[in-house]
Write an enzyme that holds these catalytic residues in place. Sequence first.
Site, PDB file in Angstrom:
ATOM      1  N   HIS A   1       0.750  -1.260  -0.052  1.00  0.00           N
ATOM      2  CA  HIS A   1      -0.069   0.062   0.291  1.00  0.00           C
ATOM      3  C   HIS A   1       0.809   1.240  -0.100  1.00  0.00           C
ATOM      4  CE1 HIS A   1       0.869  -0.470   4.318  1.00  0.00           C
ATOM      5  NE2 HIS A   1       0.588   0.699   4.801  1.00  0.00           N
TER       6      HIS A   1
ATOM      7  N   HIS B   1       1.087   3.886   1.864  1.00  0.00           N
ATOM      8  CA  HIS B   1       1.598   4.523   3.174  1.00  0.00           C
ATOM      9  C   HIS B   1       3.172   4.854   3.106  1.00  0.00           C
ATOM     10  CE1 HIS B   1      -2.146   3.816   5.655  1.00  0.00           C
ATOM     11  NE2 HIS B   1      -1.991   5.008   5.337  1.00  0.00           N
TER      12      HIS B   1
ATOM     13  N   ASP C   1       5.653   4.461   5.017  1.00  0.00           N
ATOM     14  CA  ASP C   1       6.722   3.505   5.513  1.00  0.00           C
ATOM     15  C   ASP C   1       6.783   2.278   4.720  1.00  0.00           C
ATOM     16  OD1 ASP C   1       4.208   3.017   6.690  1.00  0.00           O
ATOM     17  OD2 ASP C   1       4.798   1.624   8.065  1.00  0.00           O
ATOM     18  N   HIS C   2       5.873   2.005   3.850  1.00  0.00           N
ATOM     19  CA  HIS C   2       6.059   0.912   3.055  1.00  0.00           C
ATOM     20  C   HIS C   2       6.506   1.207   1.422  1.00  0.00           C
ATOM     21  CE1 HIS C   2       3.775  -1.692   5.784  1.00  0.00           C
ATOM     22  NE2 HIS C   2       3.342  -0.473   6.166  1.00  0.00           N
TER      23      HIS C   2
ATOM     24  N   HIS D   1      -7.126  -2.754   5.478  1.00  0.00           N
ATOM     25  CA  HIS D   1      -6.289  -1.679   5.961  1.00  0.00           C
ATOM     26  C   HIS D   1      -6.960  -0.305   5.853  1.00  0.00           C
ATOM     27  CE1 HIS D   1      -2.934   0.215   8.100  1.00  0.00           C
ATOM     28  NE2 HIS D   1      -2.360   0.546   6.889  1.00  0.00           N
TER      29      HIS D   1
ATOM     30  N   ASP E   1      -0.095  -4.086   5.565  1.00  0.00           N
ATOM     31  CA  ASP E   1      -0.662  -3.877   6.946  1.00  0.00           C
ATOM     32  C   ASP E   1      -2.304  -4.344   6.736  1.00  0.00           C
ATOM     33  OD1 ASP E   1       1.547  -2.677   7.763  1.00  0.00           O
ATOM     34  OD2 ASP E   1       0.853  -0.604   7.587  1.00  0.00           O
TER      35      ASP E   1
ATOM     36  N   HIS F   1       6.560  -5.677  11.619  1.00  0.00           N
ATOM     37  CA  HIS F   1       5.775  -4.299  11.639  1.00  0.00           C
ATOM     38  C   HIS F   1       5.697  -4.040  12.980  1.00  0.00           C
ATOM     39  CE1 HIS F   1       2.644  -1.418  10.567  1.00  0.00           C
ATOM     40  NE2 HIS F   1       3.328  -1.070   9.553  1.00  0.00           N
TER      41      HIS F   1
HETATM   42 ZN   LIG Z   1       2.519   0.231   8.037  1.00  0.00          ZN
END
Ligand SMILES: [Zn+2]
Length: 304
Positions: free
Chosen positions: A62, A64, A66-67, A143, A214, A272
């Site tokens: 996805h 976001h 942090d990914h 998510h 996530d 994670h």
């Molecule tokens: Zn994450």
Amino acid sequence: MRLKIVPLGTSAGRPTLLRGASALAVATEGAWVMCDCGEGAQLAALRAGLGLSRLDAVLITHLHGDHFNGLPGLLGTLGLEGRERPLLVAGPPGITALLQHLAHAGSLGTGDMEVRVFEQQGNGGEVRIDGSQFLVESRPLAHRVPTYGFRVALPDRPGSLDVAKSDAAGVPRGPLLAELKAGRAVTLEGGRVVEPHGLIGPPQRGPSMAYALDTVPCPSAVELGRGVDALVHEATYEHARSALAHDRGHSTGVEAARIAAEAEAGSLILTHFSPSVSGEEVAEEAQAIHPRIVAAHDLGEIQV
Ligand SMILES: [Zn+2]
């Protein structure tokens, strides 16, 4: 052929001194794919000894940060290295437009490398990587934004030849055995044809893993992890904070263990972790639910 899983970043939301943002390598001899590409992923891959030229695909769950935030940097490095082989980037809806924006702003620097972007839609499905031995499938997770998990496997191998039986069938030792092993009938001197059926054992299942983050606990994480050798599942919080986890679209280690148990996954790799938890403690409280659980740590290799 085996699979090696190398967590490249195991922190949720932001990197810490011990854990990078989300990224994980799935490697076999001579090739690998990256699941998620958080900030710092390419550096972690170098530290793990994974050659970027052998990277077949990047699978983004996805968008976001942090990914995803490590992807522009990784693509730029591949461009600087003069890579000519196309790179597949699979991701959720919107990833094509996002990469196009970055390219138009001059942020990617991919040079002559072709980036083939494949957006997941609906229930997901096969993610074809041309020229790669990896078999990849996707499934939607649950998510706060569109998110897809991935299953990565190597092909099944033909069963082994029972040499006692091929001897009994009169097949001489030598090249004909290789033909039988490959599943082809052979013709002996004198014209008699021997079929491989009955001489070859059942095919051996290729190793497999699934990557589910996530997500809140959801049925498609079970589907994704069904019968895999290793399920990598997010475990952002300890179970006492499950309400907070769900509120933020996440799972606890206990819930990940329930998913792994229901999916009959061979082992469970938790990752994670919120910077506010101890990964080991999150794994510890889930031990009663699944017999083989490990808390991932950055660059800690796991053989499948
Ligand atoms: Zn994450």
